[in-house]
Design an enzyme around this catalytic site. Structure first.
Site, PDB file in Angstrom:
ATOM      1  N   CYS A  81       1.584  26.252 -56.361  1.00 48.77           N
ATOM      2  CA  CYS A  81       1.689  24.095 -56.406  1.00 48.77           C
ATOM      3  C   CYS A  81       0.539  23.963 -56.170  1.00 48.77           C
ATOM      4  CB  CYS A  81       1.639  24.434 -54.671  1.00 48.77           C
ATOM      5  SG  CYS A  81       2.115  22.385 -54.478  1.00 48.77           S
ATOM      6  N   CYS A  84      -0.867  21.849 -53.225  1.00 46.84           N
ATOM      7  CA  CYS A  84      -1.796  22.560 -52.426  1.00 46.84           C
ATOM      8  C   CYS A  84      -2.392  24.313 -52.549  1.00 46.84           C
ATOM      9  CB  CYS A  84      -1.454  21.820 -51.027  1.00 46.84           C
ATOM     10  SG  CYS A  84       0.484  23.377 -51.291  1.00 46.84           S
ATOM     11  N   CYS A 129       7.457  23.111 -52.474  1.00 48.40           N
ATOM     12  CA  CYS A 129       6.424  23.951 -51.202  1.00 48.40           C
ATOM     13  C   CYS A 129       6.758  23.855 -49.963  1.00 48.40           C
ATOM     14  CB  CYS A 129       5.278  23.628 -51.727  1.00 48.40           C
ATOM     15  SG  CYS A 129       3.620  23.726 -51.010  1.00 48.40           S
ATOM     16  N   CYS A 132       3.346  22.192 -48.597  1.00 48.03           N
ATOM     17  CA  CYS A 132       3.194  20.405 -48.762  1.00 48.03           C
ATOM     18  C   CYS A 132       4.309  19.398 -48.910  1.00 48.03           C
ATOM     19  CB  CYS A 132       1.811  20.105 -49.534  1.00 48.03           C
ATOM     20  SG  CYS A 132       2.236  20.118 -51.352  1.00 48.03           S
ATOM     21  N   CYS A 152      14.404  27.590 -61.103  1.00 48.73           N
ATOM     22  CA  CYS A 152      14.092  26.757 -62.575  1.00 48.73           C
ATOM     23  C   CYS A 152      13.144  25.449 -61.862  1.00 48.73           C
ATOM     24  CB  CYS A 152      15.601  25.544 -62.690  1.00 48.73           C
ATOM     25  SG  CYS A 152      14.953  25.342 -64.193  1.00 48.73           S
TER      26      CYS A 152
END
Length: 163
Positions: A81, A84, A129, A132, A152
């Site tokens: 991510c 984070c 995510c 976060c 995707c």
């Protein structure tokens, strides 16, 4: 809304403006009894993210197809991510979907969350995510075996960490 959700909204109000998409995600997460480990104000996100990563992760924007260098990434490693740093996808699960966005057939266990998305007036499943709450992309049921899923993802929502 439970007490956790009220605390998140209060923290957001004191720390800065949050997007409606982020507020809705926080509310749905809080209502489901889930808490994001990483919570920042809108101003804090703007400081740490590139303008494009901010638009994708915090405003649910979709980057143009074939625009991300991560679409062509083929090395061993992990896609994490951009907000984070949580590991989201192992490179071994990446495949060429032909869509113009990095695609995977399986996330790392516990790394993502999903919610219904009717933004295009068609039912889709948004992927975010789990640490976060940042918007990463969408998952579809037209992927390869063994899962049959196509995660995707927006390249701007991730970074690649080679191993």
């Amino acid at each position: 809304m439970n007490n956790y959700g009220k605390r998140i909204f209060l923290k957001a109000a004191l720390g800065g403006v949050v997007s409606l998409a982020t507020a809705a995600l926080w509310a749905s997460s809080a209502a489901a009894g889930k808490a994001f480990a990483v919570v920042k104000s809108d101003a804090e996100w703007r400081k740490i993210l590139s303008p494009l990563a901010y638009r994708v992760l915090r405003k649910e924007y979709t980057e143009p197809p074939f625009s991300s260098p991560l679409n062509d990434e083929k090395r061993k490693g992990n896609f994490v991510c951009a907000g984070c740093g949580q590991k989201l996808f192992n490179a071994l699960t990446k495949y060429e979907s032909g869509t113009g966005w990095p695609s995977f057939w399986r996330p790392i266990r516990g790394a993502i969350g999903t919610k219904a998305d009717y933004g295009l007036h068609l039912p889709r499943t948004e992927v975010h995510c789990s640490r976060c709450g940042g918007h990463i992309g969408h998952v579809f049921d037209d992927g390869p075996k063994p899962t049959g899923k196509r995660y995707c993802m927006n390249g701007a929502a991730m970074r690649f960490e080679p191993i």
